[in-house]
Design a protein around this motif. Structure first.
Motif, PDB file in Angstrom:
ATOM      1  N   PRO A 294      10.856   1.402  -1.610  1.00  0.00           N
ATOM      2  CA  PRO A 294       9.459   1.299  -1.177  1.00  0.00           C
ATOM      3  C   PRO A 294       9.215   0.030  -0.376  1.00  0.00           C
ATOM      4  O   PRO A 294       9.960  -0.953  -0.475  1.00  0.00           O
ATOM      5  N   VAL A 295       8.134   0.033   0.410  1.00  0.00           N
ATOM      6  CA  VAL A 295       7.797  -1.097   1.274  1.00  0.00           C
ATOM      7  C   VAL A 295       6.396  -1.599   0.937  1.00  0.00           C
ATOM      8  O   VAL A 295       5.451  -0.817   0.845  1.00  0.00           O
ATOM      9  N   ILE A 296       6.280  -2.914   0.757  1.00  0.00           N
ATOM     10  CA  ILE A 296       4.989  -3.578   0.603  1.00  0.00           C
ATOM     11  C   ILE A 296       4.754  -4.327   1.901  1.00  0.00           C
ATOM     12  O   ILE A 296       5.452  -5.293   2.216  1.00  0.00           O
ATOM     13  N   ALA A 297       3.779  -3.883   2.716  1.00  0.00           N
ATOM     14  CA  ALA A 297       3.682  -4.372   4.094  1.00  0.00           C
ATOM     15  C   ALA A 297       2.265  -4.810   4.448  1.00  0.00           C
ATOM     16  O   ALA A 297       1.278  -4.299   3.897  1.00  0.00           O
ATOM     17  N   PHE A 298       2.189  -5.724   5.407  1.00  0.00           N
ATOM     18  CA  PHE A 298       0.914  -6.090   6.009  1.00  0.00           C
ATOM     19  C   PHE A 298       0.380  -4.879   6.764  1.00  0.00           C
ATOM     20  O   PHE A 298       1.081  -4.261   7.563  1.00  0.00           O
ATOM     21  N   GLY A 299      -0.872  -4.535   6.505  1.00  0.00           N
ATOM     22  CA  GLY A 299      -1.432  -3.296   7.034  1.00  0.00           C
ATOM     23  C   GLY A 299      -1.976  -3.403   8.435  1.00  0.00           C
ATOM     24  O   GLY A 299      -3.135  -3.074   8.710  1.00  0.00           O
ATOM     25  N   GLU A 305       2.249   3.202  10.808  1.00  0.00           N
ATOM     26  CA  GLU A 305       2.772   4.493  11.261  1.00  0.00           C
ATOM     27  C   GLU A 305       4.105   4.860  10.621  1.00  0.00           C
ATOM     28  O   GLU A 305       4.521   6.009  10.702  1.00  0.00           O
ATOM     29  N   SER A 306       4.769   3.891  10.008  1.00  0.00           N
ATOM     30  CA  SER A 306       6.091   4.157   9.427  1.00  0.00           C
ATOM     31  C   SER A 306       6.101   4.151   7.906  1.00  0.00           C
ATOM     32  O   SER A 306       7.097   4.542   7.296  1.00  0.00           O
ATOM     33  N   VAL A 307       5.012   3.719   7.281  1.00  0.00           N
ATOM     34  CA  VAL A 307       4.920   3.654   5.822  1.00  0.00           C
ATOM     35  C   VAL A 307       3.712   4.472   5.372  1.00  0.00           C
ATOM     36  O   VAL A 307       2.633   4.370   5.969  1.00  0.00           O
ATOM     37  N   HIS A 308       3.876   5.295   4.353  1.00  0.00           N
ATOM     38  CA  HIS A 308       2.767   6.063   3.778  1.00  0.00           C
ATOM     39  C   HIS A 308       2.198   5.309   2.585  1.00  0.00           C
ATOM     40  O   HIS A 308       2.906   5.049   1.611  1.00  0.00           O
ATOM     41  N   ASP A 309       0.926   4.996   2.648  1.00  0.00           N
ATOM     42  CA  ASP A 309       0.273   4.206   1.606  1.00  0.00           C
ATOM     43  C   ASP A 309       0.090   5.010   0.324  1.00  0.00           C
ATOM     44  O   ASP A 309       0.165   6.247   0.320  1.00  0.00           O
ATOM     45  N   LEU A 310      -0.193   4.307  -0.759  1.00  0.00           N
ATOM     46  CA  LEU A 310      -0.398   4.952  -2.064  1.00  0.00           C
ATOM     47  C   LEU A 310      -1.487   6.014  -2.025  1.00  0.00           C
ATOM     48  O   LEU A 310      -1.433   6.983  -2.795  1.00  0.00           O
ATOM     49  N   ALA A 311      -2.472   5.852  -1.148  1.00  0.00           N
ATOM     50  CA  ALA A 311      -3.571   6.817  -1.090  1.00  0.00           C
ATOM     51  C   ALA A 311      -3.170   8.116  -0.398  1.00  0.00           C
ATOM     52  O   ALA A 311      -3.907   9.098  -0.459  1.00  0.00           O
ATOM     53  N   GLU A 312      -2.002   8.152   0.242  1.00  0.00           N
ATOM     54  CA  GLU A 312      -1.556   9.334   0.976  1.00  0.00           C
ATOM     55  C   GLU A 312      -0.643  10.197   0.111  1.00  0.00           C
ATOM     56  O   GLU A 312      -0.076   9.726  -0.882  1.00  0.00           O
ATOM     57  N   PRO A 313      -0.473  11.477   0.494  1.00  0.00           N
ATOM     58  CA  PRO A 313       0.511  12.304  -0.202  1.00  0.00           C
ATOM     59  C   PRO A 313       1.922  11.746   0.019  1.00  0.00           C
ATOM     60  O   PRO A 313       2.219  11.210   1.077  1.00  0.00           O
ATOM     61  N   GLU A 314       2.770  11.863  -0.978  1.00  0.00           N
ATOM     62  CA  GLU A 314       4.153  11.384  -0.907  1.00  0.00           C
ATOM     63  C   GLU A 314       4.229   9.952  -0.392  1.00  0.00           C
ATOM     64  O   GLU A 314       4.837   9.657   0.642  1.00  0.00           O
ATOM     65  N   PRO A 315       3.607   9.010  -1.098  1.00  0.00           N
ATOM     66  CA  PRO A 315       3.580   7.614  -0.634  1.00  0.00           C
ATOM     67  C   PRO A 315       4.973   6.997  -0.603  1.00  0.00           C
ATOM     68  O   PRO A 315       5.857   7.366  -1.378  1.00  0.00           O
ATOM     69  N   THR A 316       5.142   6.038   0.314  1.00  0.00           N
ATOM     70  CA  THR A 316       6.422   5.318   0.402  1.00  0.00           C
ATOM     71  C   THR A 316       6.220   3.807   0.325  1.00  0.00           C
ATOM     72  O   THR A 316       7.175   3.047   0.501  1.00  0.00           O
TER      73      THR A 316
END
Length: 378
Positions: A294-299, A305-316
């Motif tokens: 998983p990636v913890i990134a500055f939003g 565009e490359s990381v799916h946040d916790l609020a999205e389906p199938e988060p990464t």
């Protein structure tokens, strides 16, 4: 169809050169042009046997080490490349490559990694970090960048189709040139990163240690979280500053430069990858996801565009809203509370596969064919 591929300068194998490499795979018959070429003999594999045709910058004193200091001459240099014999000109540009001269019967497709960052919206940051924000040298630098902006805006008219490496850069192209740009995400060698589901008890960050990467913020955040381990891979001018921040904190390990194999190993074993930069796209977070991490990134920037946040389906991964120590601390704590259970390693890998090289070649190839068809119908 005779094809020319134009790249800014050839000195290292980094993100822009990965794009160039795939262009050469797509069009093996193409001729390659560049402002200068100082890639060491043992590192030229990505050029696939091509010997580029260079400009006069190649022969200027000290150019091998100080080629960037000749930036004011590069617009003139790139315009001296004679591409009149080619049907298709494909430029890979983050500086001056898009400024080559083409005629009305030629198709010029420019893959833009970014409009010249230090001449446009990041000028003030660049001057400040270079110590050129005041004094006589500062005024000279500002005048030269002003002239560069005028040239850069004018030469946008010579591009038939802009291609951006992210929606973020597409918006920057519109802001700078008032031109629409198709988006083709850059290639990431997903297969080189080994998927691993079981994780160990440490966080990882990896990048060149330069100010805009904000690695110092990550290290300072973990200095405030002594119960959480951080490993830092990379070297650069900010290393001494980061060493001072990490001094006395046994939970922080500075590993310096590491081989590609060591980087892959650490990425695969890390609990999460922490990324604090605002990047045009950001290949490293995709590489981490290819490992199932998983990636913890500055939003901001390409990470959105490359990381799916916790609020999205199938988060990464998850995002933090500002480049600050407290925001990173809160994001890591949120990841511990919510992210570890919600994010699956398989989803991270599947998301990374969207950026595989074959997808890049297919998408860009279809775009070029479509544009060439339009030229032939004129």
């Amino acid at each position: 169809m005779k094809i020319a591929i134009v790249h800014d300068w050839l000195t290292v194998y980094a993100g822009a050169e990965r794009v160039l490499e795939q262009m050469l795979v797509m069009y093996p018959q193409a001729n390659l042009f560049s402002v200068c070429d100082f890639v060491p003999e043992g590192e030229r594999g990505f050029l696939r046997g091509k010997t580029p045709r260079m400009t006069f910058i190649q022969r200027l004193p000290g150019a091998r080490k100080r080629y960037r200091s000749y930036l004011p001459l590069m617009p003139l240099a790139i315009e001296q490349l004679d591409l009149s014999a080619y049907d298709l000109v494909l430029s890979s540009s983050h500086a001056v490559a898009k400024g080559v001269l083409t005629g009305p019967n030629q198709l010029h497709v420019s893959y833009v990694h970014s409009p010249i960052r230090y001449a446009w919206d990041l000028q003030h940051q660049y001057l400040r970090e270079s110590g050129l924000d005041k004094g006589v040298k500062g005024w000279v630098a500002k005048w030269l960048l002003h002239k560069m902006r005028l040239w850069d805006a004018r030469t946008a008219n010579g591009v038939d189709q802009f291609v951006a490496n992210s929606q973020f850069i597409s918006r920057r192209i519109w802001k700078t040139y008032r031109r629409e740009a198709a988006v083709v995400y850059p290639p990431v060698d997903v297969e080189a990163f080994v998927f691993r589901e079981d994780k160990e008890d440490f966080y990882l960050t990896a990048s060149r240690l330069v100010p805009y990467k904000r690695v110092s913020l990550i290290v300072e955040a973990f200095a405030r979280m002594p119960d959480k381990r951080l490993k830092v891979i990379g070297d650069g001018p900010e290393r001494e500053k980061i060493e001072r921040i990490a001094f006395g904190h046994s939970n922080i390990e500075l590993l310096g430069y590491q081989s590609a194999d060591a980087l892959v190993s650490h990425m695969g074993r890390a609990r999460a990858f922490v990324f604090a930069a605002e990047e045009d796209f950001g290949i490293v977070p995709v590489e981490a996801q290819a490992c199932g991490t998983p990636v913890i990134a500055f939003g901001r920037g390409g990470a959105l565009e490359s990381v799916h946040d916790l609020a999205e389906p199938e988060p990464t991964g998850l995002f933090f809203g500002e480049q600050s120590v407290s925001a990173i601390v809160q994001a890591v704590e949120r990841f511990e509370r919510e992210g570890r259970a919600a994010i699956q390693a398989e989803d991270c890998r599947r998301n990374a596969e969207r950026f595989a090289p074959e997808r890049f070649r297919k998408t860009l190839g279809e775009l070029v064919e479509r544009e060439w068809g339009a030229v032939r119908r004129r």
